[in-house]
Design a protein around this motif. Structure first.
Motif, short mmCIF file in Angstrom:
data_model
loop_
_atom_site.label_atom_id
_atom_site.label_comp_id
_atom_site.label_asym_id
_atom_site.label_seq_id
_atom_site.Cartn_x
_atom_site.Cartn_y
_atom_site.Cartn_z
N MET A 138 -93.30 20.27 59.20
CA MET A 138 -92.10 20.02 58.53
C MET A 138 -92.14 18.92 57.61
O MET A 138 -91.87 19.26 56.18
N THR A 139 -93.42 18.16 57.74
CA THR A 139 -93.21 17.01 56.61
C THR A 139 -94.02 17.56 55.34
O THR A 139 -93.53 17.23 54.27
N HIS B 146 -91.31 19.46 53.75
CA HIS B 146 -90.36 18.61 53.29
C HIS B 146 -90.74 18.07 51.63
O HIS B 146 -90.20 18.01 50.63
N GLU B 147 -92.30 17.69 51.47
CA GLU B 147 -92.79 17.25 50.32
C GLU B 147 -92.65 18.14 49.20
O GLU B 147 -92.63 18.03 47.99
N ALA C 177 -90.55 20.80 49.29
CA ALA C 177 -89.29 20.90 48.80
C ALA C 177 -88.91 19.83 47.70
O ALA C 177 -88.20 20.31 46.91
N HIS C 178 -89.27 18.60 47.76
CA HIS C 178 -89.34 17.72 46.67
C HIS C 178 -89.69 18.32 45.14
O HIS C 178 -89.14 18.12 44.26
N GLU D 237 -83.73 12.88 49.51
CA GLU D 237 -83.96 12.90 50.81
C GLU D 237 -83.34 14.22 51.80
O GLU D 237 -83.79 14.98 52.16
N ALA E 257 -84.29 17.57 50.13
CA ALA E 257 -85.53 17.89 50.47
C ALA E 257 -85.41 18.62 51.97
O ALA E 257 -85.95 19.58 52.66
N LYS E 258 -84.59 17.83 52.90
CA LYS E 258 -84.46 18.14 54.29
C LYS E 258 -83.82 19.52 54.37
O LYS E 258 -84.28 20.47 55.17
N CYS E 259 -82.95 19.63 53.74
CA CYS E 259 -82.18 20.93 53.86
C CYS E 259 -82.95 22.21 53.40
O CYS E 259 -82.89 23.06 53.89
N ALA F 90 -86.25 22.37 53.15
CA ALA F 90 -87.39 22.36 54.00
C ALA F 90 -86.97 23.11 55.32
O ALA F 90 -87.53 24.31 55.75
N ALA G 230 -86.54 19.06 64.54
CA ALA G 230 -86.17 19.93 63.51
C ALA G 230 -85.19 21.09 63.83
O ALA G 230 -84.39 21.46 63.51
#
Length: 95
Positions: free
Chosen positions: A1-2, A5-6, A8-9, A36, A39-41, A43, A71
């Protein structure tokens, strides 16, 4: 997920041109303006699409989507709460 997440940014900023909310004064930032949160949403939706969560329990989501327990818990909670809200909105007296 990490990693997602990046990514997604990157997608939000470079591809879609979403501007980052800068907060140097410790002001309260609306969730949807927080990079943040965004990006969480994104991802979460990419890795665990809502249409998949519909027929799965928590352990299915973890196994089939290859994500962490945390997650999966968050995405399942979001999906199931959304479904509850939709049901309440369309609920009619006498049913």
């Amino acid at each position: 997920m990490t990693v997602m997440h990046e990514i997604a940014h990157y997608l939000l900023l470079c591809v879609n041109g979403v501007k980052l909310q800068r907060n140097f004064n410790k002001q309260v930032v609306k969730a949807y303006c927080d990079p943040e949160w965004q990006a969480k949403c994104l991802a979460g939706e990419i890795m665990i699409p809502a249409h998949l969560v519909a027929g799965m329990d928590l352990f299915d989501v973890i196994e089939k989507c290859g994500v962490s327990r945390d997650a999966a818990v968050i995405r399942c909670a979001i999906y199931h709460n959304l479904m509850m809200i939709i049901q309440i909105m369309f609920w009619k007296e006498g049913r």
